[in-house]
Every structure is written in structure tokens, then in C-alpha cells.
Design a protein around this motif. Structure first.
Motif, mmCIF file in Angstrom:
data_model
loop_
_atom_site.group_PDB
_atom_site.id
_atom_site.type_symbol
_atom_site.label_atom_id
_atom_site.label_comp_id
_atom_site.label_asym_id
_atom_site.label_seq_id
_atom_site.Cartn_x
_atom_site.Cartn_y
_atom_site.Cartn_z
ATOM 1 N N ASP A 191 -13.395 -6.551 27.718
ATOM 2 C CA ASP A 191 -13.582 -5.160 28.509
ATOM 3 C C ASP A 191 -14.789 -5.242 28.782
ATOM 4 N N PRO A 214 -23.624 5.329 28.733
ATOM 5 C CA PRO A 214 -23.011 4.929 27.777
ATOM 6 C C PRO A 214 -22.548 3.756 26.929
ATOM 7 N N ASP A 215 -22.584 3.308 25.623
ATOM 8 C CA ASP A 215 -21.818 1.932 25.732
ATOM 9 C C ASP A 215 -20.566 2.481 24.540
ATOM 10 N N ARG A 216 -20.456 3.393 24.616
ATOM 11 C CA ARG A 216 -18.390 3.793 24.322
ATOM 12 C C ARG A 216 -18.248 4.919 25.063
ATOM 13 N N PHE A 218 -14.999 7.474 25.275
ATOM 14 C CA PHE A 218 -13.562 8.036 24.919
ATOM 15 C C PHE A 218 -12.817 9.105 26.028
ATOM 16 N N MET A 228 -11.399 6.490 21.109
ATOM 17 C CA MET A 228 -12.518 5.815 22.294
ATOM 18 C C MET A 228 -11.439 4.135 22.663
ATOM 19 N N PHE A 230 -13.027 2.305 24.427
ATOM 20 C CA PHE A 230 -14.476 1.379 25.633
ATOM 21 C C PHE A 230 -15.205 1.368 24.590
ATOM 22 N N ARG A 231 -15.780 0.214 24.355
ATOM 23 C CA ARG A 231 -17.355 -0.417 23.560
ATOM 24 C C ARG A 231 -18.112 -1.414 23.436
ATOM 25 N N GLU A 232 -19.377 -1.587 24.319
ATOM 26 C CA GLU A 232 -19.300 -2.713 24.519
ATOM 27 C C GLU A 232 -21.411 -2.559 24.050
ATOM 28 N N ASN A 233 -21.728 -3.665 24.231
ATOM 29 C CA ASN A 233 -23.183 -3.849 23.701
ATOM 30 C C ASN A 233 -23.644 -3.370 25.038
ATOM 31 N N SER A 234 -25.149 -2.261 24.965
ATOM 32 C CA SER A 234 -25.426 -1.259 25.776
ATOM 33 C C SER A 234 -26.997 -2.476 26.637
#
Length: 247
Positions: A191, A214-216, A218, A228, A230-234
Motif C-alpha cells: 500500500d 491524511p493517513d487514510r 475513504f 476505507m 488506504f491507511r498508513e503511518n503518517s
């Protein structure tokens, strides 16, 4: 004197109205991605569109992809692909061409030939062609030099643009050897790898990148529910943005 005042207020009002419209109006570019799993993994084209929401140009993306597809497959309509028809429709401002991952190294002449054929078709449709410079496999990083050189040759012969994704990956790995851009297969993007790739496209086409993201992300599904994708560390997000800005 009254006429002068009225004229002043009319001009002032028009100026304010035009300024407001300029702030609301947003340029758009319609982009077709032609490729394979290096394009569609982790919703990469969708990420391009979502990231562009924070720039002055909204990128509206579509794709014509199939697993393992080479440029010749797109040209010949193999694997059920209808890429030529999609290109010829004239719906797009930009068409991104992405060949099979080892094509530029092991089948160079074929790659150059079909890059030219597809690029000419794109230009005939009124769009601008770009080649998606892919990355070297995780275990064979030395391939990157050959991949990049082949794409640069194709760009000159086909008169098309380049999106230097592979070089962005190379820079990211040099700065942070521990960064996880690959899936465990050592080939496809994680990702985070897809996000770094998407940032390269946004910078190339929008001519800018947002300073932060943003770290995600939607999207709204067909039932109207927020999902959602995508989500990753900021900190990783910030790092990827910086890599593309410095490329």
C-alpha cells in the motif's frame, strides 16, 4: 459623479465575482492507465485521484489492466483487453502506458516497438502519452539502471513523457533502506509503495504535491457507505511526499 460611483461598484462587484469563481473552479484532467498489476494493486489510480483533491488540478482516472499484461497484449487485444478501443475513444487527456515488469530488460526491442505503436495511437486520439517507469525487483536492484535507460530511449523514439516511479523507489530505498515498498513477493507494491507511486503521477500531472495528506483515504460504495481503501503511518506518508518533491 453618480455615474462614476455606479461604474466603480459594478467593476468592483464583477471583480469579486470573478475572484470567487476562480477560487471555486478547478481544472480537471482525464487519465487512462494502461498496464497490469503494477498499476491496479492497492487501487493506485484511485489514490492518484484522491491525492489530487488537494491540488489545483483534479485528476479523474480510469484503467485498462490485466495481470501480467505486456504492451503487446494491449495492442493485440489479448487477455480480454480493449485498451486500443479505450484509447481511440478520445475521452482522455493523458494515457499512461505500463509494460510487464521485466519487458524493458528482457524484451527490449518488442517493448520499444509497442511503446511507439501505442504512443502514436494515443497522440492520434488527441491525448498525451506517458510511460510509467517501473521499479526493479527487490532482489535485483541493479536492474533499475537498465529499466530507466530503456524507458528513456522509448521516450525519445516515441515522443512521449515519462513518470519516473522507479527512480522515486530507488531514492526512497537509498534514504530509508528499511522502508516497506514491496509486498512479500518482492515484486508488487505494498500500500505504501502504491502511495509513493501515486504521488509521482500527481506531481507529474498536477505540477504540484500537497504538503501533507491524511493517513487514510475513504470512498463511498454503491450502497452509499464509506469504505476505507488506504491507511498508513503518517510519518511514512510525509516521507513519501518529501521523496517525490526532491526527485
Amino acid at each position: 459623479m453618480k455615474v462614476t460611483k455606479h461604474l466603480f461598484f459594478i467593476i468592483f462587484f464583477i471583480g469579486i465575482t470573478n475572484q470567487s469563481l476562480a477560487q471555486v473552479k478547478k481544472d480537471t484532467l482525464s487519465i487512462l492507465f494502461v498496464g497490469n498489476s503494477y498499476t491496479y494493486y492497492s487501487n493506485m489510480p484511485h489514490l492518484v485521484s484522491l491525492i489530487s483533491d488537494s491540488t489545483k488540478v483534479k485528476l479523474i482516472t480510469s484503467k485498462s489492466t490485466a495481470g501480467g499484461a505486456k504492451l503487446s497484449d494491449h495492442w493485440n487485444g489479448n487477455k480480454g483487453l480493449k485498451s486500443k478501443e479505450a484509447i481511440s475513444s478520445g475521452k482522455y487527456d493523458i494515457v499512461v502506458l505500463q509494460g510487464q515488469s521485466k519487458e524493458a530488460v528482457k524484451e527490449k526491442e518488442e517493448f520499444l516497438m509497442y511503446s511507439k505503436k501505442l504512443s502514436d495511437l494515443v497522440k492520434a486520439s488527441g491525448a498525451k502519452p506517458y510511460l510509467y517507469v517501473t521499479w526493479a525487483p527487490q532482489k535485483i536492484p541493479q536492474y533499475q539502471e537498465t529499466i530507466t535507460e530503456t524507458f528513456q530511449q522509448a521516450s525519445k523514439e516515441s515522443d512521449c513523457g515519462l513518470v519516473m516511479v522507479g527512480e522515486a523507489w530507488k531514492l526512497a530505498k537509498a534514504l530509508r533502506p528499511d522502508i516497506q515498498l514491496f509486498l512479500p513477493d518482492g515484486s508488487h507494491p505494498s500500500d505504501l509503495g502504491a502511495f509513493l507511486t501515486a504521488c509521482a503521477f500527481v506531481k507529474t500531472f498536477s505540477k504540484e504535491l500537497p504538503k501533507s495528506q491524511p493517513d487514510r483515504f475513504f470512498i463511498t460504495d454503491s450502497d452509499g457507505k464509506e469504505v476505507m481503501i488506504f491507511r498508513e503511518n503518517s510519518l511514512d506518508i510525509t516521507f513519501c511526499l518529501k521523496v517525490i518533491q526532491d526527485l
